[in-house]
Design an enzyme around this catalytic site. Structure first.
Site, short mmCIF file in Angstrom:
data_model
loop_
_atom_site.label_atom_id
_atom_site.label_comp_id
_atom_site.label_asym_id
_atom_site.label_seq_id
_atom_site.Cartn_x
_atom_site.Cartn_y
_atom_site.Cartn_z
N HIS A 1 -20.88 42.87 -40.06
CA HIS A 1 -20.04 43.57 -39.39
C HIS A 1 -19.45 44.67 -40.33
O HIS A 1 -19.11 44.33 -41.66
CB HIS A 1 -18.74 43.10 -38.91
CG HIS A 1 -19.31 41.80 -37.69
ND1 HIS A 1 -19.62 40.63 -37.79
CD2 HIS A 1 -19.41 42.31 -36.35
CE1 HIS A 1 -20.21 40.34 -36.70
NE2 HIS A 1 -19.88 41.21 -35.72
N CYS B 1 -18.37 37.56 -34.76
CA CYS B 1 -17.45 38.59 -35.23
C CYS B 1 -15.82 38.21 -35.21
O CYS B 1 -15.29 38.78 -36.21
CB CYS B 1 -17.46 39.72 -33.90
SG CYS B 1 -18.92 39.54 -32.75
N ASP C 1 -26.52 38.58 -39.24
CA ASP C 1 -25.41 39.59 -38.43
C ASP C 1 -24.58 40.19 -39.82
O ASP C 1 -24.68 39.82 -40.93
CB ASP C 1 -24.35 38.18 -38.07
CG ASP C 1 -23.53 39.07 -36.75
OD1 ASP C 1 -23.80 40.09 -36.60
OD2 ASP C 1 -22.85 38.33 -36.22
N LYS D 1 -24.90 52.32 -28.59
CA LYS D 1 -25.57 51.46 -29.45
C LYS D 1 -27.14 52.10 -29.43
O LYS D 1 -27.42 52.89 -28.88
CB LYS D 1 -25.75 50.15 -29.06
CG LYS D 1 -26.52 50.13 -27.78
CD LYS D 1 -26.68 48.56 -27.32
CE LYS D 1 -27.52 48.39 -26.04
NZ LYS D 1 -28.09 47.14 -25.54
N HIS E 1 -21.28 46.25 -35.23
CA HIS E 1 -21.89 45.16 -35.12
C HIS E 1 -23.44 45.48 -35.49
O HIS E 1 -24.06 46.53 -34.71
CB HIS E 1 -22.11 44.54 -33.73
CG HIS E 1 -20.69 44.18 -33.18
ND1 HIS E 1 -19.90 42.80 -33.15
CD2 HIS E 1 -19.84 45.08 -32.41
CE1 HIS E 1 -18.98 43.24 -32.77
NE2 HIS E 1 -18.41 44.38 -32.29
N GLN F 1 -28.31 34.21 -36.24
CA GLN F 1 -28.33 35.68 -36.62
C GLN F 1 -28.19 36.50 -37.79
O GLN F 1 -27.50 35.75 -38.68
CB GLN F 1 -26.95 36.40 -35.78
CG GLN F 1 -27.20 36.39 -34.20
CD GLN F 1 -25.83 36.87 -33.57
OE1 GLN F 1 -24.62 36.76 -33.98
NE2 GLN F 1 -26.29 37.84 -32.64
#
Lengths: 606, 606
Positions: free
Chosen positions: A354, A303, A352, A434, A480, A350
């Protein structure tokens, strides 16, 4: 039978086992024996080390006692009386528990909970002794076996019909390695023989699908003690699967307006102090490394790096949403006891991303992520999943208005995508609500899958801004999200889900070519080259093994198509294609190629 | 003019500058003033901080002195006399040098070599004072300026015709930060005005191609002080280039029989002790991290991990060669002073591979790597390169026989691939001979490129084996190789080589669509979708800027094709395609698409 009733059955079976042990080993000292998921255990101190042979004897003895329809007799007595009783019975562990009840009114069972990674069912609470009124405790007796136990229990052993002792393990008394190591016997118990045998079948299947074993036999990956626990070496065949998934992932993200980025694996510790991780998650972070008098951290998440990229320019509302995606490898500390193959590791990649967006865009962004997540799960062959929306926990930051708005946005996204979900009240992260999705594999086991987390915290802590239409600085919302979770865990789950029998598009070797003799090498080489030109993954096996051996080898490697090439095939216009399962189908080369390419193109599950 | 003569000219120009400085700043104390590559410098202590304005004044004064055709007068005197002279002149630094000559017979100029990363040419040796016979030293006088100097020098300033003062920098006396900081003036000097102006043009071009500036203006990457020095954040546009190169690299390796693997970024320190890195390269390694009472290291190279994969199974001669390839991100310590954009970093992704082969296979493997390396360099537009074969150094391991055999194999590979090469005698690594290739960029600068290193050390230290035809355990040879070097440096060099004007297949945005007004947005969206479906990278710019501004913006972004879409284009059947350089070419959409796709397919350089 409801869960509670089943818990009582299992707890009573634990007593039954204890009674059998006492019969066979009269010197036995008893620890504790709770019900657990699918069964029970009991801890003993004995003069000898138990063998699998002993388990059979104990089981036989249990059956004998069970058939006698013995009663579980409950007695209430005061603490002094109970202490006298267990002194007479020479049971030091029970006496220690009685001491605790005297002192604390409880035996603090939480502290002596099983250290094994097995989930403890609710019924464990049954074994939590509590002082009843006036310093009284309850005692249960089954034949000669007397236990300090709050109960409840079955009336008699008559109801106990389906059990099986599983394994012996060592367990420190009260889970504390300073204490004596006791012997623990684990057992399964169900209401009916059918349920027990179903569960045994499940266990057998689960064992066959164990990704650690398959990872070895299919040569996909290894975890080496020389390298370090929880760190994965991807062997060529595993790397093929990983690369296919990564490429597919990148392309799908590109299509959906994500921008790929790359970031390093270390960064200044100051970033993690700013983010709050240093304070909140210290136990999962590695020790900092000093470079030129500054401290750096092995990154536990991506992040802050994505925030730095966002902040490398002034952003306007016209630029939003911005979606940065990265296959970012992170490192987190896990106790060595909980590490497990690919599914619980210390270094993992991950998938991932953002998303930086306005608060009005949260719902639309969540819809986009949900659609992508469901698309991914379906493509990889997971048909079932469980979705939960976690709402504001007690300890949290941000205004009620922010929480309401974000929670409503996630709800809206779930409803507009028609995804069934449950609400996990108060289970959100401290920085926002979430959505968590658990995927169910072929054996019905739930695995942590995609997650979508709204975050009010990071933008605040890192002073993240965009300029709105009025030229004012505004905080964007940060989301996220991962859709696979981590490459390691995801591929671990895939291996178990498919038992190593991967769909053709994912499998490391798609076609196995087995020449009968040296005379057929040339023909096999020609075929191999033709297939490879089409991008197919081929193994032309020119070893000197027999055809039977070769076929078994290829089947063990779970290769979808086996082509034996001998005199017959060289004369014929058709290939004899041996499919998974052993069926042989004659096809022209063109038909075969078309079939394989179509399966790959369609990402056919099986 | 040969290099030595040019060195003398540059050294004499340094004295000329010193004379000018003395004229303008009579209080000046002089440090040293050697010739360097392309020019010279001189260090001074002055009462004021020099400004660019002062440089112009000094330059003017230099020209004035030069035009007087002053003689460089050489005098020999004994040490005592020289000491008296420089005492009278009040030159403490010269006196310090004289002291050294008294003590050591030399001023140990090596210890006071420039700390700037500029290469010092051979002529620096001219400024190495050495005691001549009988404690005599040489003094050169130019006008009023008297210097302790071994020479030689020009006869007079007549020959000095082409010089330019470049910049002022701080420099510690003798390069030691405990000493006083002096002011250093750098200058360029050439034989002719033409040579000087050519070099100035080169510098201007080099400045325009500086990848750090282009990285910023093209939004390719950033290095953030918040994150840490030498650690790269790849922004979306840079990541596009990186991904294209990585995918191309992986596919080419796959074609050539390499197997991709993945390995983690930390591993037990014991591996690096075993490999020898902990002892030999400690200054480039980061501090270990303790995990569960064991020390782990951020990996400085991938080799031991690939060895572990190799050793995860018993290998037979039939399995060799085995070629493991990985885009492995490694971390090495570099002093912050030498860090430079993408080309000198602390974390970088090597395009690494390790080949395990029999000693008979070394030549064939080296041929394969050479061919791949040359193919890669050509594909990326590098036409020239320098190749060197480095042979056994003084300190080395392995038998003469092994060295001879391996060196012959590399030689054979170079000769069979008809690659011209030089021999760098004794420049091999201690563990084996190597081939290094330097690529020359558009400005003729040499960059470290592919490398092929034979290694006898690792197989020995890690006890790596294969089983030969007789069933005996044999050590394979290990070859370390990269063909791009590292993604960071390679892309840094690419940016400079192309000055940011990337070939179409690599450029982040291939087509820029500029609608004249809002009425043309729909048409632009339709076009964009069509291009994107073909896999093209498009920027449909619907900002409210003027067309002129938009075109300039796209040109600054070095986008290959600019398409303005207005009323005219919507009516016409043709697109007005603005090519790089500004030429506008009307083409049908089909023609345009065919051209672009062909350029991508062919990886056309420009």
């Amino acid at each position: 039978m409801d869960n509670n009733r089943l818990g009582i059955l299992r707890h009573s079976t634990a007593h039954l086992m204890a009674a059998a042990v006492l019969k066979l080993f009269p010197e036995a000292k008893f620890g504790i024996g709770p019900a657990i998921e699918n069964g029970f255990y009991y801890d003993f101190e004995l003069n000898k080390n138990l063998t699998p042979q002993d388990l059979l004897k104990i089981e036989k003895q249990m059956k004998k006692i069970a058939s006698q329809n013995l009663k579980y007799e409950k007695k209430e007595m005061d603490l002094t009386e109970a202490t006298e009783l267990f002194k007479k019975l020479n049971q030091p562990y029970k006496l220690e528990l009685l001491e605790d009840i005297k002192k604390y009114g409880t035996t603090e069972i939480e502290k002596i909970a099983p250290t094994e990674p097995q989930k403890v069912s609710g019924s464990q609470k049954n074994s939590k002794f509590q002082r009843s009124q006036e310093n009284k405790v309850t005692i249960y007796q089954l034949g000669n076996f007397v236990d300090l136990c709050r109960g409840p229990h079955l009336d008699s052993t008559k109801e106990i019909k389906a059990f099986k002792l599983q394994k012996i393990a060592g367990a420190y008394w009260r889970g504390d390695e300073k204490n004596k190591m006791l012997q623990r016997i684990y057992g399964l118990a169900f209401k009916t023989e059918k349920e027990l045998s179903d569960h045994l079948k499940f266990l057998e299947e689960a064992e066959k699908s164990d990704h650690r074993e398959l990872g070895k036999s299919l040569d996909l990956f290894s975890i080496s003690d020389q390298l370090g626990s929880g760190l994965v070496l991807w062997h060529p065949k595993g790397a093929i699967i990983r690369r296919i998934i990564e490429d597919f992932w990148k392309d799908e993200h590109k299509k959906r307006g994500y921008q790929l980025v790359y970031s390093p694996h270390i960064g200044k510790l100051a970033l993690w102090k700013k983010s709050g991780h240093w304070d909140f998650y210290r136990e999962n972070l590695y020790a900092p490394i000093k470079i030129d008098e500054e401290e750096y951290l092995l990154k536990p998440m991506n992040c802050p790096f994505h925030i730095l990229i966002y902040q490398s320019q002034l952003r306007s509302y016209r630029d939003l949403p911005i979606r940065y995606a990265e296959l970012g490898t992170v490192y987190r500390y896990e106790r060595s006891g909980v590490l497990h193959g690919l599914t619980r590791v210390r270094g993992f990649t991950q998938d991932d991303a953002h998303l930086f967006c306005t608060s009005q865009q949260v719902e639309a962004e969540a819809i986009g992520v949900l659609k992508l997540a469901i698309f991914m799960m379906k493509t990889f062959g997971f048909r079932d999943y469980q979705v939960a929306l976690s709402t504001r926990p007690e300890k949290s930051i941000g205004s009620s208005e922010m929480w309401d708005k974000a929670t409503q946005a996630l709800k809206g996204a779930l409803e507009k995508t028609k995804v069934k979900y449950e609400i996990d009240k108060g289970e959100g992260v401290f920085y926002g609500p979430k959505i968590d999705i658990k995927t169910l594999d072929a054996l019905g086991r739930a695995w942590q899958g995609p997650t979508i987390q709204v975050d009010f915290n990071f933008p605040e802590r890192f002073d993240v801004n965009y300029i709105d239409e009025q030229g004012k600085k505004i905080r964007p919302v940060m989301i996220h999200r991962t859709v696979l979770g981590a490459m390691e865990r995801f591929i671990g789950v895939l291996i178990e889900h498919y038992k190593g029998v991967f769909p053709v598009w994912l499998t490391p070797v798609q076609i196995y070519l087995a020449p009968v003799g040296k005379d057929h090498w040339k023909a096999v080489d020609k075929l191999a080259k033709e297939f490879e030109t089409l991008g197919l993954r081929v193994w032309a096996d020119e070893s000197r093994e027999t055809i039977g051996y070769k076929i078994r080898k290829a089947e063990n490697q779970k290769i979808p198509y086996i082509l034996v090439i001998g005199d017959k095939e060289m004369k014929s216009k058709k290939l004899n294609v041996r499919l998974r399962g052993g069926k042989v189908k004659p096809m022209t080369q063109k038909e075969f190629i078309e079939m394989v390419l179509r399966e790959i193109q369609d990402k056919k599950i099986r």
